[in-house]
Scaffold this active site. Structure first.
Site, short mmCIF file in Angstrom:
data_model
loop_
_atom_site.label_atom_id
_atom_site.label_comp_id
_atom_site.label_asym_id
_atom_site.label_seq_id
_atom_site.Cartn_x
_atom_site.Cartn_y
_atom_site.Cartn_z
N SER A 14 14.66 -27.17 -31.74
CA SER A 14 13.94 -27.84 -32.19
C SER A 14 13.70 -26.93 -32.80
CB SER A 14 12.43 -27.93 -31.25
OG SER A 14 12.46 -26.82 -30.42
N GLU A 16 11.04 -25.24 -36.77
CA GLU A 16 9.62 -24.92 -37.36
C GLU A 16 10.36 -24.36 -38.52
OE1 GLU A 16 6.84 -22.21 -35.30
OE2 GLU A 16 6.94 -21.25 -37.35
N THR A 47 3.59 -26.46 -39.14
CA THR A 47 2.81 -24.97 -39.43
C THR A 47 1.43 -24.59 -39.84
OG1 THR A 47 3.67 -23.33 -40.60
CG2 THR A 47 4.55 -22.51 -38.23
N ALA A 50 -2.23 -18.92 -41.94
CA ALA A 50 -3.42 -18.05 -40.99
C ALA A 50 -5.21 -18.47 -41.96
CB ALA A 50 -3.10 -16.69 -41.73
N GLY A 107 -4.77 -19.13 -33.03
CA GLY A 107 -4.93 -19.17 -34.69
C GLY A 107 -4.76 -17.50 -34.53
N ASP A 108 -4.33 -16.58 -35.74
CA ASP A 108 -4.32 -15.80 -36.86
C ASP A 108 -5.49 -15.47 -36.76
OD1 ASP A 108 -1.82 -14.69 -35.52
OD2 ASP A 108 -1.13 -14.98 -37.15
N HIS A 151 0.98 -11.02 -25.05
CA HIS A 151 0.15 -10.95 -26.69
C HIS A 151 -0.17 -9.68 -26.74
CE1 HIS A 151 -3.00 -12.37 -29.50
NE2 HIS A 151 -2.26 -13.31 -29.80
N ASP A 160 -2.16 -11.48 -19.77
CA ASP A 160 -1.33 -12.70 -19.76
C ASP A 160 -1.26 -14.26 -19.70
OD1 ASP A 160 -0.55 -12.29 -23.08
OD2 ASP A 160 1.46 -13.29 -21.80
N LYS A 167 -3.73 -22.90 -19.74
CA LYS A 167 -3.43 -23.80 -20.74
C LYS A 167 -2.21 -24.98 -20.24
CE LYS A 167 -1.39 -20.47 -23.62
NZ LYS A 167 -0.67 -19.89 -25.02
N GLN A 178 7.14 -16.32 -28.13
CA GLN A 178 7.47 -15.34 -29.31
C GLN A 178 8.78 -14.96 -29.59
OE1 GLN A 178 6.30 -14.86 -31.71
NE2 GLN A 178 4.89 -13.13 -31.76
N PHE A 218 7.69 -7.01 -39.52
CA PHE A 218 7.05 -8.17 -39.26
C PHE A 218 6.93 -8.12 -37.18
CE2 PHE A 218 6.12 -12.69 -37.37
CZ PHE A 218 4.61 -12.97 -37.60
N HIS A 268 14.24 -22.99 -29.41
CA HIS A 268 13.05 -23.45 -31.34
C HIS A 268 13.45 -22.37 -31.59
CE1 HIS A 268 9.89 -25.42 -32.97
NE2 HIS A 268 9.21 -24.56 -33.34
#
Length: 302
Positions: A14, A16, A47, A50, A107-108, A151, A160, A167, A178, A218, A268
């Site tokens: 898949s 993004e 997506t 931010a 979300g950030d 995270h 975590d 969820k 991630q 990053f 992904h």
């Protein structure tokens, strides 16, 4: 199920994408979509920026995917800077457009990656609450985030993974990780998740390395480790984009093939709206464009 029980199972992918900010970026996005669509991805996700800053552009991209392609879109949705009522309205708009799959994220922070996140009193406070809200509206397919190196804001792995379980208990049907570069770290993470009683598919998030310097920076901000061997592979290639691209394709394909041998089949790809490197990697993995049946092609052309 994406579990390590069937080594060398057929690879499924898949992709993004992120919504374009300019006309030129829009051309690049749709050229990338057209390049990758023939590989028949399981779905493609779009997506939010931010702070939910690209909400309208995300929606327009999703609508165009539904009307102009045969791809199955998944809409990213975040809890940032919106009330529950506003987010529920967005969910219903997507549903009425034909969206059946969401990627539910906290979300950030609007202040940027790594900055403290503050939710609204009248909003969803986290991805677990957002997942529950989605399920209250319709029986959507819901992907959520998972973190092989935890995270950055989690105090430990136990906390975590407990949150991932929340969820799942609220209706998540898939977790997308991630990005990571050490497959042993990922495999140990999946083992921890399974021991915690979480059995939804855990899909590896794969980041093709378009620019090693940028992705290393990053990675540092989001808690992803860079193995020494990986840095060595790209050493001295800062001004050699051709060799950099060849190395990046080989490194990424090796990572996926190794994971596939360990029994994982779904992957992904974080494309960054750039198709050529991703396409090369997929070719190495054995994925080929689907060719339509001649009779179908003739009827569509008629």
């Amino acid at each position: 199920m994406n579990q390590p029980t069937n080594p060398a199972a057929p690879i499924r992918v898949s992709f993004e994408f992120f919504p374009p900010k300019t006309e030129k970026m829009e051309e690049t996005l749709w050229a990338s979509i057209q390049r990758l669509a023939p590989l028949s991805p399981s779905f493609v996700s779009v997506t939010y920026g931010a702070g939910g800053s690209t909400r309208e552009r995300t929606h327009q991209t999703i609508k165009r995917l539904l009307t102009e392609t045969d791809l199955i879109p998944a809409a990213h949705l975040t809890c940032v800077d919106a009330s529950r009522e506003d987010i529920d309205e967005v969910i219903r708009e997507y549903r009425d457009t034909g969206v059946k799959h969401f990627v539910a994220l906290r979300g950030d922070s609007q202040a940027g990656v790594g900055k403290a996140w503050e939710g609204r009193d009248d909003g969803y406070r986290n991805a677990a609450e957002l997942t529950k809200g989605l399920k209250a509206i319709d029986d959507f397919e819901i992907s959520v985030a998972a973190y092989p190196e935890k995270h950055p804001e989690s105090p430990d792995f136990s906390t975590d993974i407990d949150f991932l379980k929340r969820k799942v208990d609220n209706g998540a049907t898939r977790a997308i990780t991630q990005f990571f570069f050490d497959n042993d770290i990922f495999e140990r993470y999946v083992e921890r998740v399974r021991r915690a009683g979480i059995y939804i598919p855990i899909v590896p998030g794969i980041a093709p390395i378009h620019d090693f310097t940028k992705i290393a920076r990053f990675a540092g901000a989001c808690g992803t480790s860079i193995p020494a061997w990986l840095a060595d592979r790209f050493e001295g290639l800062e001004d050699d984009p051709v060799t950099h691209s060849h190395v990046a394709a080989a490194v990424c394909a090796d990572q996926v093939l190794d994971l596939n041998k360990r029994g994982f089949s779904d992957f992904h790809f974080y494309t960054m709206n750039r198709a050529d490197l991703v396409y090369s990697i997929c070719h190495i993995l054995g994925l080929r464009p689907k060719v339509k049946d001649d009779a179908v092609a003739r009827s569509e052309a008629a």
